[in-house]
Design an enzyme around this catalytic site. Structure first.
Site, PDB file in Angstrom:
ATOM      1  N   THR A 125       3.961  -7.940   1.323  1.00 50.78           N
ATOM      2  CA  THR A 125       3.974  -8.012  -0.335  1.00 50.78           C
ATOM      3  C   THR A 125       5.310  -7.506  -0.641  1.00 50.78           C
ATOM      4  O   THR A 125       6.004  -6.978  -0.051  1.00 50.78           O
ATOM      5  CB  THR A 125       3.043  -7.199  -0.803  1.00 50.78           C
ATOM      6  OG1 THR A 125       3.414  -6.937  -2.167  1.00 50.78           O
ATOM      7  CG2 THR A 125       3.159  -5.673  -0.388  1.00 50.78           C
ATOM      8  N   ASP A 126       5.730  -8.210  -1.879  1.00 51.91           N
ATOM      9  CA  ASP A 126       7.202  -7.718  -2.610  1.00 51.91           C
ATOM     10  C   ASP A 126       7.102  -6.379  -2.826  1.00 51.91           C
ATOM     11  O   ASP A 126       7.899  -5.868  -3.104  1.00 51.91           O
ATOM     12  CB  ASP A 126       7.308  -8.658  -3.821  1.00 51.91           C
ATOM     13  CG  ASP A 126       6.190  -8.764  -5.069  1.00 51.91           C
ATOM     14  OD1 ASP A 126       5.255  -7.871  -4.824  1.00 51.91           O
ATOM     15  OD2 ASP A 126       6.501  -9.101  -6.033  1.00 51.91           O
ATOM     16  N   GLU A 127       5.753  -5.579  -3.101  1.00 52.22           N
ATOM     17  CA  GLU A 127       6.038  -4.363  -3.235  1.00 52.22           C
ATOM     18  C   GLU A 127       6.627  -3.545  -2.469  1.00 52.22           C
ATOM     19  O   GLU A 127       7.016  -2.182  -2.819  1.00 52.22           O
ATOM     20  CB  GLU A 127       4.333  -4.005  -3.881  1.00 52.22           C
ATOM     21  CG  GLU A 127       3.772  -4.624  -4.964  1.00 52.22           C
ATOM     22  CD  GLU A 127       2.491  -3.664  -5.294  1.00 52.22           C
ATOM     23  OE1 GLU A 127       2.446  -2.498  -4.984  1.00 52.22           O
ATOM     24  OE2 GLU A 127       1.556  -4.555  -6.108  1.00 52.22           O
ATOM     25  N   LYS A 153       1.643  -1.155   3.423  1.00 48.08           N
ATOM     26  CA  LYS A 153       1.929  -2.259   3.528  1.00 48.08           C
ATOM     27  C   LYS A 153       3.504  -2.437   4.222  1.00 48.08           C
ATOM     28  O   LYS A 153       3.651  -3.225   5.165  1.00 48.08           O
ATOM     29  CB  LYS A 153       1.952  -3.212   2.502  1.00 48.08           C
ATOM     30  CG  LYS A 153       0.787  -3.287   1.845  1.00 48.08           C
ATOM     31  CD  LYS A 153      -0.267  -4.319   2.751  1.00 48.08           C
ATOM     32  CE  LYS A 153       0.242  -5.410   2.863  1.00 48.08           C
ATOM     33  NZ  LYS A 153      -0.710  -6.341   3.481  1.00 48.08           N
ATOM     34  N   ARG A 213       5.821  -8.123 -13.600  1.00 48.78           N
ATOM     35  CA  ARG A 213       5.563  -8.818 -12.311  1.00 48.78           C
ATOM     36  C   ARG A 213       5.911 -10.416 -12.243  1.00 48.78           C
ATOM     37  O   ARG A 213       6.046 -11.035 -13.512  1.00 48.78           O
ATOM     38  CB  ARG A 213       3.972  -8.518 -12.045  1.00 48.78           C
ATOM     39  CG  ARG A 213       3.508  -7.421 -12.226  1.00 48.78           C
ATOM     40  CD  ARG A 213       3.978  -6.543 -11.008  1.00 48.78           C
ATOM     41  NE  ARG A 213       3.476  -5.082 -11.101  1.00 48.78           N
ATOM     42  CZ  ARG A 213       4.334  -4.282 -11.041  1.00 48.78           C
ATOM     43  NH1 ARG A 213       5.407  -4.199 -11.902  1.00 48.78           N
ATOM     44  NH2 ARG A 213       3.764  -2.705 -11.135  1.00 48.78           N
TER      45      ARG A 213
HETATM   46  P1  NAD Z   1      -8.558  -8.497  -1.369  1.00 44.54           P
HETATM   47  O1  NAD Z   1      -8.714  -7.009  -1.745  1.00 44.54           O
HETATM   48  O2  NAD Z   1      -9.187  -9.251  -2.523  1.00 44.54           O
HETATM   49  O3  NAD Z   1      -9.142  -8.704   0.039  1.00 44.54           O
HETATM   50  C1  NAD Z   1      -9.019  -7.977   1.083  1.00 44.54           C
HETATM   51  C2  NAD Z   1     -10.136  -8.320   2.173  1.00 44.54           C
HETATM   52  O4  NAD Z   1     -10.091  -7.619   3.288  1.00 44.54           O
HETATM   53  C3  NAD Z   1     -11.462  -8.172   1.586  1.00 44.54           C
HETATM   54  O5  NAD Z   1     -12.300  -9.379   1.998  1.00 44.54           O
HETATM   55  C4  NAD Z   1     -12.047  -7.033   2.414  1.00 44.54           C
HETATM   56  O6  NAD Z   1     -13.348  -6.960   2.679  1.00 44.54           O
HETATM   57  C5  NAD Z   1     -10.903  -7.191   3.806  1.00 44.54           C
HETATM   58  N1  NAD Z   1     -10.998  -5.877   4.489  1.00 44.54           N
HETATM   59  C6  NAD Z   1     -10.589  -4.676   4.173  1.00 44.54           C
HETATM   60  N2  NAD Z   1     -10.527  -3.770   5.022  1.00 44.54           N
HETATM   61  C7  NAD Z   1     -10.863  -4.365   5.908  1.00 44.54           C
HETATM   62  C8  NAD Z   1     -11.072  -4.037   7.489  1.00 44.54           C
HETATM   63  N3  NAD Z   1     -10.703  -2.951   7.916  1.00 44.54           N
HETATM   64  N4  NAD Z   1     -11.240  -5.060   8.256  1.00 44.54           N
HETATM   65  C9  NAD Z   1     -11.656  -6.411   8.114  1.00 44.54           C
HETATM   66  N5  NAD Z   1     -11.568  -6.779   6.737  1.00 44.54           N
HETATM   67  C10 NAD Z   1     -11.074  -5.767   5.858  1.00 44.54           C
HETATM   68  O7  NAD Z   1      -6.893  -8.790  -1.453  1.00 44.54           O
HETATM   69  P2  NAD Z   1      -6.044  -9.613  -1.842  1.00 44.54           P
HETATM   70  O8  NAD Z   1      -5.634  -9.727  -3.023  1.00 44.54           O
HETATM   71  O9  NAD Z   1      -6.639 -11.164  -1.292  1.00 44.54           O
HETATM   72  O10 NAD Z   1      -4.756  -9.635  -0.770  1.00 44.54           O
HETATM   73  C11 NAD Z   1      -4.884 -10.235   0.669  1.00 44.54           C
HETATM   74  C12 NAD Z   1      -3.606  -9.925   1.089  1.00 44.54           C
HETATM   75  O11 NAD Z   1      -2.531 -10.107   0.711  1.00 44.54           O
HETATM   76  C13 NAD Z   1      -3.471  -8.320   1.531  1.00 44.54           C
HETATM   77  O12 NAD Z   1      -2.908  -8.018   2.743  1.00 44.54           O
HETATM   78  C14 NAD Z   1      -2.320  -7.792   0.539  1.00 44.54           C
HETATM   79  O13 NAD Z   1      -1.738  -6.834   0.730  1.00 44.54           O
HETATM   80  C15 NAD Z   1      -1.577  -9.062   0.286  1.00 44.54           C
HETATM   81  N6  NAD Z   1      -0.937  -9.382  -1.066  1.00 44.54           N
HETATM   82  C16 NAD Z   1      -1.752  -9.749  -2.254  1.00 44.54           C
HETATM   83  C17 NAD Z   1      -0.832 -10.200  -3.225  1.00 44.54           C
HETATM   84  C18 NAD Z   1      -1.853 -10.113  -4.590  1.00 44.54           C
HETATM   85  O14 NAD Z   1      -1.285 -10.362  -5.593  1.00 44.54           O
HETATM   86  N7  NAD Z   1      -3.165  -9.947  -4.474  1.00 44.54           N
HETATM   87  C19 NAD Z   1       0.344 -10.401  -3.389  1.00 44.54           C
HETATM   88  C20 NAD Z   1       1.106 -10.023  -1.972  1.00 44.54           C
HETATM   89  C21 NAD Z   1       0.521  -9.806  -0.978  1.00 44.54           C
HETATM   90  O1  TDX Z   2      -6.120  -2.201 -15.903  1.00 41.80           O
HETATM   91  C1  TDX Z   2      -4.804  -2.432 -15.756  1.00 41.80           C
HETATM   92  N1  TDX Z   2      -3.916  -2.460 -16.757  1.00 41.80           N
HETATM   93  C2  TDX Z   2      -2.572  -2.633 -16.507  1.00 41.80           C
HETATM   94  O2  TDX Z   2      -1.721  -2.427 -17.453  1.00 41.80           O
HETATM   95  C3  TDX Z   2      -4.350  -2.801 -14.506  1.00 41.80           C
HETATM   96  C4  TDX Z   2      -5.577  -3.007 -13.352  1.00 41.80           C
HETATM   97  C5  TDX Z   2      -3.298  -3.103 -14.123  1.00 41.80           C
HETATM   98  N2  TDX Z   2      -2.129  -3.164 -15.238  1.00 41.80           N
HETATM   99  C6  TDX Z   2      -0.810  -3.216 -14.865  1.00 41.80           C
HETATM  100  C7  TDX Z   2      -0.242  -2.784 -13.645  1.00 41.80           C
HETATM  101  C8  TDX Z   2       0.914  -3.495 -13.045  1.00 41.80           C
HETATM  102  O3  TDX Z   2       2.060  -3.583 -13.766  1.00 41.80           O
HETATM  103  O4  TDX Z   2      -0.585  -4.808 -14.588  1.00 41.80           O
HETATM  104  C9  TDX Z   2       0.183  -5.080 -13.568  1.00 41.80           C
HETATM  105  C10 TDX Z   2      -0.461  -5.647 -12.289  1.00 41.80           C
HETATM  106  O5  TDX Z   2      -1.478  -4.716 -11.815  1.00 41.80           O
HETATM  107  P1  TDX Z   2      -2.269  -5.113 -10.710  1.00 41.80           P
HETATM  108  O6  TDX Z   2      -3.078  -6.237 -11.083  1.00 41.80           O
HETATM  109  O7  TDX Z   2      -3.233  -3.808 -10.399  1.00 41.80           O
HETATM  110  O8  TDX Z   2      -1.354  -5.626  -9.609  1.00 41.80           O
HETATM  111  P2  TDX Z   2      -0.050  -4.934  -8.833  1.00 41.80           P
HETATM  112  O9  TDX Z   2      -0.144  -3.197  -8.967  1.00 41.80           O
HETATM  113  O10 TDX Z   2       1.157  -5.466  -9.451  1.00 41.80           O
HETATM  114  O11 TDX Z   2      -0.152  -5.308  -7.249  1.00 41.80           O
HETATM  115  C11 TDX Z   2      -0.648  -6.753  -6.967  1.00 41.80           C
HETATM  116  O12 TDX Z   2       0.462  -7.349  -6.743  1.00 41.80           O
HETATM  117  C12 TDX Z   2       1.091  -7.142  -5.181  1.00 41.80           C
HETATM  118  C13 TDX Z   2      -1.866  -6.588  -5.954  1.00 41.80           C
HETATM  119  O13 TDX Z   2      -2.703  -5.842  -6.297  1.00 41.80           O
HETATM  120  C14 TDX Z   2      -1.092  -6.200  -4.511  1.00 41.80           C
HETATM  121  O14 TDX Z   2      -2.112  -6.116  -3.667  1.00 41.80           O
HETATM  122  C15 TDX Z   2      -0.081  -7.004  -4.388  1.00 41.80           C
HETATM  123  O15 TDX Z   2       0.514  -6.597  -3.191  1.00 41.80           O
END
Ligand code: NAD
Ligand code: TDX
Length: 335
Positions: A125-127, A153, A213
């Protein structure tokens, strides 16, 4: 025909990736989805593919070597999406993040080392870079993760790299920015705010709402991963971004405007602990290989918001019961 082991395939991005693979390769691909089905895993995300002969779901934990080992042995390609993914939860209870995001990745890497795979994609992730006020992070910049989520991560990201350097495993690491689209669990900013607004509930904005973001449509992220499977070099890290940096308050305004909901739903609340001010990635490296995102931000946001309008049955269940109790207890937020 390639066999993909997609971990975390019942989650937001993983399920979109599985849809992407079947739309693109149809019967010319085989997909095994290994998912533990935590609160974030939802098999409803995959109803339309579950009867395919070239799809198999395995309920299991990536930390469990006995489950992982034979599945990796079967696979040509491993794409590791499985993770605990919500920053707020990592602040309250980091344990599961260290376990799944770091140890689980280790178990997958070990199985891949043992059996050999054509490619191992670690979805980072970019985080992992931490916050940046001016400019954008390049892949070579140092990592300064600031939440237990991003630190776990970063651990997995570097562990995957070490398996390339030490064992020559065909690892590629991606660092993508914030995704949005269908099937995102309604605890993340966009689905939480859209679904709250639809229910005329307040939108809990952390701090001054000016955190930035970079947003990417989930289909573009899936497309980038697929592109890197063909064009990425082993042992390399690739940033993936949408080029759509927005303050949270701008996202909030866009949602309220699209849904014709009043400004009075905005509710500024206490800031997230350790809240990163801005994320920004330099995407020159993947662009130089020939990949750029295909979707326009406003259009993709509108279709995403509309998807939640049209799929109340999907998110309504998730926003009741256990979820509601958890949020009330931990975040004192109105849902
Ligand atoms: P999500 O939380 O929606 O999905 C995660 C999935 O992993 C779920 O289906 C959960 O049941 C499964 N899981 C959790 N623990 C597990 C385990 N121990 N064994 C098997 N399965 C397990 O997450 P997402 O937003 O789809 O993110 C997917 C991936 O992408 C993550 O690795 C996250 O760090 C990365 N990522 C997410 C974002 C974003 O904006 N959502 C951005 C960059 C990277
Ligand atoms: O209730 C809220 N109020 C609010 O102001 C929530 C849930 C979030 N926020 C803010 C926090 C962040 O600045 O919005 C922004 C986005 O928050 P999230 O949706 O929780 O995402 P973020 O913390 O940026 O992380 C996401 O992007 C990178 C994903 O959850 C991660 O899995 C991914 O790696």
């Amino acid at each position: 025909m390639k066999t993909y082991l997609v971990t975390g395939g019942a989650g937001f991005i993983g399920s979109n990736f599985i849809h992407y693979l079947f739309e693109k390769y149809d019967d010319d691909v085989c997909v095994i989805n290994l998912d533990k089905l935590t609160y974030a895993g939802n098999l409803e995300n995959l109803i339309d593919v579950e009867t395919r002969e070239n799809y198999r779901f395995v309920k299991g934990d990536i930390c469990d070597a006995k489950t992982v080992d034979p599945l990796v042995q079967e696979a040509d390609i491993v794409v590791n999406f499985a993770a605990e993914s919500h920053v707020d939860r990592s602040i309250g209870a980091p344990d599961a993040f260290i376990q799944t995001d770091v140890y689980g990745t280790f178990i997958l890497l070990e199985a891949a080392r043992k059996h050999g795979v054509e490619k191992f994609i670690q979805i980072s992730t970019d985080e992992v870079y931490g916050s940046i006020i001016d400019g954008s992070f390049k892949e070579t910049d140092i990592l300064e993760p600031s939440s237990p989520y991003s630190a776990s991560k970063a651990g997995a990201d570097r562990l995957a790299y070490s398996y390339f350097v030490t064992y020559g495993l065909a690892v590629i690491i991606t660092r993508c920015s914030n995704n949005f689209g269908p099937y995102q669990y309604p605890e993340k900013l966009i689905p939480l705010f859209v679904t709250n607004a639809l229910e005329d509930k307040s939108l809990p904005i952390y701090g001054d709402g000016k955190n930035v973001r970079d947003w990417i449509y989930v289909r573009d992220h899936c497309d980038a991963v697929d592109f890197l499977l063909g064009h990425g070099a082993h042992g390399q890290v690739y940033n993936i971004g949408g080029g759509n940096e927005r303050m949270n308050i701008q996202i909030t305004d866009l949602i309220l405007h699209y849904l014709h909901k009043p400004d009075s739903l905005k509710n500024y609340i206490q800031d997230r602990l350790g809240h990163d001010r801005r994320y920004s990635v330099d995407t020159g490296k993947i662009a130089a290989l020939g990949w750029t995102p295909g979707h326009k931000f406003e259009q993709a946001m509108h279709s995403t918001i509309q998807w939640y309008v049209d799929h109340k049955a999907w998110w309504g269940k998730l926003k009741s019961g256990e979820y509601k109790e958890f949020y009330k207890a931990n975040y004192k937020k109105e849902l």
